[in-house]
Each structure stands twice: as structure tokens, then as C-alpha cells.
Design a protein around this motif. Structure first.
Motif, PDB file in Angstrom:
ATOM      1  N   LEU A  59      -4.737   8.251  22.104  1.00  0.00           N
ATOM      2  CA  LEU A  59      -3.552   6.964  21.865  1.00  0.00           C
ATOM      3  C   LEU A  59      -4.000   6.144  20.975  1.00  0.00           C
ATOM      4  O   LEU A  59      -3.237   5.415  19.972  1.00  0.00           O
ATOM      5  CB  LEU A  59      -4.105   5.962  22.807  1.00  0.00           C
ATOM      6  N   LEU A  60      -4.582   6.030  20.160  1.00  0.00           N
ATOM      7  CA  LEU A  60      -5.121   5.141  18.683  1.00  0.00           C
ATOM      8  C   LEU A  60      -4.507   5.977  17.852  1.00  0.00           C
ATOM      9  O   LEU A  60      -3.935   5.393  17.028  1.00  0.00           O
ATOM     10  CB  LEU A  60      -6.617   4.742  18.846  1.00  0.00           C
ATOM     11  N   GLY A  61      -4.252   6.964  17.504  1.00  0.00           N
ATOM     12  CA  GLY A  61      -4.257   7.683  17.066  1.00  0.00           C
ATOM     13  C   GLY A  61      -2.506   8.359  16.665  1.00  0.00           C
ATOM     14  O   GLY A  61      -2.279   9.418  16.041  1.00  0.00           O
ATOM     15  N   SER A  62      -1.676   7.757  17.665  1.00  0.00           N
ATOM     16  CA  SER A  62      -0.323   8.187  18.354  1.00  0.00           C
ATOM     17  C   SER A  62       0.177   8.006  17.021  1.00  0.00           C
ATOM     18  O   SER A  62       0.652   6.797  16.112  1.00  0.00           O
ATOM     19  CB  SER A  62      -0.201   7.402  19.408  1.00  0.00           C
ATOM     20  N   GLU A  63       1.564   8.027  16.594  1.00  0.00           N
ATOM     21  CA  GLU A  63       2.641   7.795  16.144  1.00  0.00           C
ATOM     22  C   GLU A  63       2.836   6.295  15.019  1.00  0.00           C
ATOM     23  O   GLU A  63       2.969   5.440  14.551  1.00  0.00           O
ATOM     24  CB  GLU A  63       3.943   8.602  15.843  1.00  0.00           C
ATOM     25  N   LEU A  64       2.602   5.580  16.534  1.00  0.00           N
ATOM     26  CA  LEU A  64       3.190   4.840  16.607  1.00  0.00           C
ATOM     27  C   LEU A  64       2.175   3.563  16.051  1.00  0.00           C
ATOM     28  O   LEU A  64       2.176   2.807  15.589  1.00  0.00           O
ATOM     29  CB  LEU A  64       3.260   4.021  18.249  1.00  0.00           C
ATOM     30  N   ASN A  65       0.759   3.909  16.027  1.00  0.00           N
ATOM     31  CA  ASN A  65      -0.495   3.286  15.974  1.00  0.00           C
ATOM     32  C   ASN A  65      -0.417   3.725  13.993  1.00  0.00           C
ATOM     33  O   ASN A  65      -0.904   3.585  13.740  1.00  0.00           O
ATOM     34  CB  ASN A  65      -1.737   2.901  16.475  1.00  0.00           C
ATOM     35  N   ARG A  66      -0.487   4.600  13.842  1.00  0.00           N
ATOM     36  CA  ARG A  66      -0.534   5.251  12.612  1.00  0.00           C
ATOM     37  C   ARG A  66       0.319   4.749  12.134  1.00  0.00           C
ATOM     38  O   ARG A  66      -0.202   4.211  10.397  1.00  0.00           O
ATOM     39  CB  ARG A  66      -0.166   7.098  12.325  1.00  0.00           C
ATOM     40  N   ARG A  67       1.486   4.276  12.389  1.00  0.00           N
ATOM     41  CA  ARG A  67       2.673   3.719  11.202  1.00  0.00           C
ATOM     42  C   ARG A  67       2.423   1.899  10.916  1.00  0.00           C
ATOM     43  O   ARG A  67       2.082   1.055  10.213  1.00  0.00           O
ATOM     44  CB  ARG A  67       4.714   4.071  11.926  1.00  0.00           C
ATOM     45  N   ARG A  68       1.668   1.392  12.457  1.00  0.00           N
ATOM     46  CA  ARG A  68       0.549   0.319  12.191  1.00  0.00           C
ATOM     47  C   ARG A  68       0.003   0.248  10.982  1.00  0.00           C
ATOM     48  O   ARG A  68      -0.298  -1.173  10.471  1.00  0.00           O
ATOM     49  CB  ARG A  68       0.447   0.116  13.793  1.00  0.00           C
ATOM     50  N   LEU A  69      -1.208   1.114  11.347  1.00  0.00           N
ATOM     51  CA  LEU A  69      -1.896   1.159  10.699  1.00  0.00           C
ATOM     52  C   LEU A  69      -1.176   1.404   9.171  1.00  0.00           C
ATOM     53  O   LEU A  69      -2.129   0.673   8.426  1.00  0.00           O
ATOM     54  CB  LEU A  69      -2.707   2.280  10.344  1.00  0.00           C
ATOM     55  N   GLY A  70      -0.914   2.082   8.916  1.00  0.00           N
ATOM     56  CA  GLY A  70      -0.313   2.324   7.533  1.00  0.00           C
ATOM     57  C   GLY A  70       0.328   0.795   6.667  1.00  0.00           C
ATOM     58  O   GLY A  70      -0.014   0.011   5.862  1.00  0.00           O
ATOM     59  N   ASP A  71       1.208   0.615   7.763  1.00  0.00           N
ATOM     60  CA  ASP A  71       2.271  -0.792   6.776  1.00  0.00           C
ATOM     61  C   ASP A  71       1.022  -1.637   7.595  1.00  0.00           C
ATOM     62  O   ASP A  71       1.304  -3.017   5.987  1.00  0.00           O
ATOM     63  CB  ASP A  71       3.322  -1.342   8.711  1.00  0.00           C
ATOM     64  N   ALA A  72      -0.186  -2.414   8.294  1.00  0.00           N
ATOM     65  CA  ALA A  72      -0.961  -3.382   8.098  1.00  0.00           C
ATOM     66  C   ALA A  72      -2.291  -3.268   7.033  1.00  0.00           C
ATOM     67  O   ALA A  72      -2.219  -4.229   5.942  1.00  0.00           O
ATOM     68  CB  ALA A  72      -1.907  -3.066   9.689  1.00  0.00           C
ATOM     69  N   VAL A  73      -1.882  -1.960   5.874  1.00  0.00           N
ATOM     70  CA  VAL A  73      -3.390  -1.527   5.267  1.00  0.00           C
ATOM     71  C   VAL A  73      -2.465  -2.202   3.878  1.00  0.00           C
ATOM     72  O   VAL A  73      -3.072  -3.017   2.931  1.00  0.00           O
ATOM     73  CB  VAL A  73      -3.777   0.347   4.571  1.00  0.00           C
ATOM     74  N   VAL A  74      -1.278  -1.400   4.000  1.00  0.00           N
ATOM     75  CA  VAL A  74      -0.148  -1.788   2.477  1.00  0.00           C
ATOM     76  C   VAL A  74       0.387  -2.671   2.748  1.00  0.00           C
ATOM     77  O   VAL A  74      -0.086  -3.872   1.811  1.00  0.00           O
ATOM     78  CB  VAL A  74       1.257  -1.340   3.219  1.00  0.00           C
ATOM     79  N   GLU A  75       0.544  -3.816   3.437  1.00  0.00           N
ATOM     80  CA  GLU A  75       0.124  -5.444   4.005  1.00  0.00           C
ATOM     81  C   GLU A  75      -1.073  -6.137   2.810  1.00  0.00           C
ATOM     82  O   GLU A  75      -0.928  -7.091   1.997  1.00  0.00           O
ATOM     83  CB  GLU A  75       0.726  -5.979   5.480  1.00  0.00           C
ATOM     84  N   VAL A  76      -1.723  -6.289   4.127  1.00  0.00           N
ATOM     85  CA  VAL A  76      -3.372  -6.014   3.039  1.00  0.00           C
ATOM     86  C   VAL A  76      -3.529  -6.483   1.271  1.00  0.00           C
ATOM     87  O   VAL A  76      -4.457  -6.869   0.812  1.00  0.00           O
ATOM     88  CB  VAL A  76      -4.733  -5.770   4.167  1.00  0.00           C
ATOM     89  N   MET A  77      -3.726  -4.611   1.255  1.00  0.00           N
ATOM     90  CA  MET A  77      -4.060  -4.239  -0.094  1.00  0.00           C
ATOM     91  C   MET A  77      -2.881  -5.187  -0.852  1.00  0.00           C
ATOM     92  O   MET A  77      -3.338  -5.288  -1.928  1.00  0.00           O
ATOM     93  CB  MET A  77      -3.331  -2.646  -0.329  1.00  0.00           C
ATOM     94  N   GLU A  78      -1.537  -5.783  -0.402  1.00  0.00           N
ATOM     95  CA  GLU A  78      -0.673  -6.400  -2.113  1.00  0.00           C
ATOM     96  C   GLU A  78      -0.625  -7.491  -1.367  1.00  0.00           C
ATOM     97  O   GLU A  78      -1.118  -7.823  -2.783  1.00  0.00           O
ATOM     98  CB  GLU A  78       0.681  -5.425  -1.411  1.00  0.00           C
ATOM     99  N   SER A  79      -1.627  -8.060  -0.782  1.00  0.00           N
ATOM    100  CA  SER A  79      -1.818  -9.342  -0.571  1.00  0.00           C
ATOM    101  C   SER A  79      -2.917  -9.903  -1.654  1.00  0.00           C
ATOM    102  O   SER A  79      -3.616 -11.038  -1.648  1.00  0.00           O
ATOM    103  CB  SER A  79      -2.094  -9.748   0.779  1.00  0.00           C
ATOM    104  N   LYS A  80      -4.117  -8.435  -1.333  1.00  0.00           N
ATOM    105  CA  LYS A  80      -4.940  -8.855  -2.396  1.00  0.00           C
ATOM    106  C   LYS A  80      -4.467  -8.649  -3.570  1.00  0.00           C
ATOM    107  O   LYS A  80      -5.425  -8.449  -4.712  1.00  0.00           O
ATOM    108  CB  LYS A  80      -5.779  -7.744  -1.969  1.00  0.00           C
ATOM    109  N   GLY A  81      -2.995  -8.565  -4.214  1.00  0.00           N
ATOM    110  CA  GLY A  81      -2.422  -8.067  -5.284  1.00  0.00           C
ATOM    111  C   GLY A  81      -2.646  -6.509  -6.508  1.00  0.00           C
ATOM    112  O   GLY A  81      -2.411  -5.833  -7.354  1.00  0.00           O
ATOM    113  N   TYR A  82      -3.253  -5.602  -5.267  1.00  0.00           N
ATOM    114  CA  TYR A  82      -2.860  -4.137  -6.062  1.00  0.00           C
ATOM    115  C   TYR A  82      -1.036  -3.744  -5.574  1.00  0.00           C
ATOM    116  O   TYR A  82      -0.287  -4.176  -4.433  1.00  0.00           O
ATOM    117  CB  TYR A  82      -3.491  -3.071  -4.721  1.00  0.00           C
ATOM    118  N   LYS A  83      -0.518  -2.877  -5.616  1.00  0.00           N
ATOM    119  CA  LYS A  83       0.854  -2.934  -5.766  1.00  0.00           C
ATOM    120  C   LYS A  83       0.279  -0.975  -5.383  1.00  0.00           C
ATOM    121  O   LYS A  83      -0.069  -0.093  -5.750  1.00  0.00           O
ATOM    122  CB  LYS A  83       1.282  -2.128  -7.399  1.00  0.00           C
ATOM    123  N   LEU A  84       2.141  -0.601  -4.556  1.00  0.00           N
ATOM    124  CA  LEU A  84       1.938   0.562  -4.017  1.00  0.00           C
ATOM    125  C   LEU A  84       2.719   1.079  -4.504  1.00  0.00           C
ATOM    126  O   LEU A  84       3.245   0.923  -5.270  1.00  0.00           O
ATOM    127  CB  LEU A  84       2.535  -0.223  -2.458  1.00  0.00           C
TER     128      LEU A  84
END
Length: 191
Positions: A59-84
Motif C-alpha cells: 500500500l505505502l509502496g504502491s505506484e501512486l505513493n511512489r509518485r507522491r513520494l518522489g514529487d514531494a522530495v523533488v519539491e522539498v529539495m528544490e525549495s531548499k535551493g537544490y537543482k534537479l
């Protein structure tokens, strides 16, 4: 009399604010660990992916949640000044989730001088629950060595709306990455 009314009103507001804060707080405990020999402030680019060779919770590792987790990490890292940078990142952020079955045992000692009357004794009760963990591992790309790890663990209640799920995941990732340093000022001067 007016002072007593003012005191009662201010006490009621403080109590209300305390209850509101407690009801909004997450039940997750957040912690981290890092390699002290590595200067974490030297990195500017990152890539996000799921952790390799780890069995994900269905459930937590489903494709939907993996996308949510990945998107959330990208958003937080970019808000900290890192570039994807998918091609040549300096660090790789890998995420994983799991769920563990836990049991809490409670004891209610009822010994008293009147236990013969109340039928006292020691009562035990058990409480079964699931503990979820969200784990972020950060690796240095050129050495593929873990340099930072953060995690949140605790009881997770499933939100009822889609937006609530995304907000919960984003807030959890932000809490985990809170101790990871901001990117340095010259982040945007590099290509």
C-alpha cells in the motif's frame, strides 16, 4: 471581577489553542543520521528515485505513493535551493516505505487495601497497531556511499481526500529533510 473574567477568557483561549495544536500535530517521530566526514553543503544537484532491492509495502509502496513520494522530495529539495539533474546529479535521494506490525501491552495495577472487595489484581491489555516508516537515504553519486539518512516512523492514518494525501506526504518529507542543509548561494550560478 473584570480581571477574573479576562483571566478566564485568556485561559480558555490558551487551552483552545493547545488542543488545536495537539490535534493538528502528526503522530510521526522524525530523526536523522549523517556521515560527519562529508561536507553536506558542497552539493547543488540531485536526483530522486526509489531505493533499490527493497521490498516495498503493497500500500505505502504502491505506484501512486511512489509518485507522491518522489514529487514531494523533488519539491522539498528544490525549495531548499537544490537543482534537479537527472543526467549528472551530485547526490541521489532514494526513498522507501515499510509497515511493521507492533503490539503495545498495558498493565493496570489495581492493588489496594480493598482489593478483596473490588476483586482487584493486575489487568493486562494488548493493543495491536501498524507502524509506518518513511525513509530517505542520500548517496554521494561519485562514490555511491550513503552520506545522510532521515526517517519518520509512527502510526499513519490514511487521509480521506486526494489533496490530503499529497499534503500529508509533502509535509512528512519536509519534516524528514528539515535537518538537511540548504543549498549554498552559488547554486544558481552553476549550469
Amino acid at each position: 471581577m473584570k480581571n477574573i473574567v479576562k483571566l478566564m477568557k485568556s485561559t480558555a483561549w490558551v487551552a483552545f489553542a493547545g488542543i488545536l495544536v495537539m490535534s493538528c500535530s502528526q503522530a510521526l517521530q522524525v530523526s536523522y543520521d549523517y556521515d560527519s566526514s562529508v561536507n553536506l553543503k558542497q552539493f547543488k544537484t540531485f536526483k530522486v528515485e526509489a531505493e533499490h532491492n527493497i521490498e516495498q509495502d503493497p500500500l505505502l509502496g504502491s505506484e501512486l505513493n511512489r509518485r507522491r513520494l518522489g514529487d514531494a522530495v523533488v519539491e522539498v529539495m528544490e525549495s531548499k535551493g537544490y537543482k534537479l539533474d537527472q543526467q549528472n546529479p551530485e547526490i541521489i535521494v532514494r526513498f522507501m516505505t515499510d509497515v511493521k506490525e507492533r503490539q503495545q501491552v498495558r498493565s493496570n495495577n489495581m492493588y489496594s487495601p480493598y482489593m478483596w472487595w473490588y476483586g482487584g489484581g493486575n489487568n493486562y491489555s494488548t493493543y495491536n497497531y501498524q507502524e509506518s516508516r518513511f525513509i530517505l537515504n542520500i548517496y554521494q553519486k561519485n562514490s555511491d556511499r550513503m552520506i545522510w539518512q532521515g526517517w519518520a516512523s509512527g502510526k499513519v492514518k490514511a487521509p480521506t481526500k486526494k489533496d490530503d494525501r499529497e499534503t500529508m506526504v509533502k509535509n512528512t518529507m519536509a519534516d524528514i529533510l528539515r535537518t538537511f542543509p540548504q543549498a549554498t548561494l552559488d547554486t544558481y550560478s552553476r549550469k
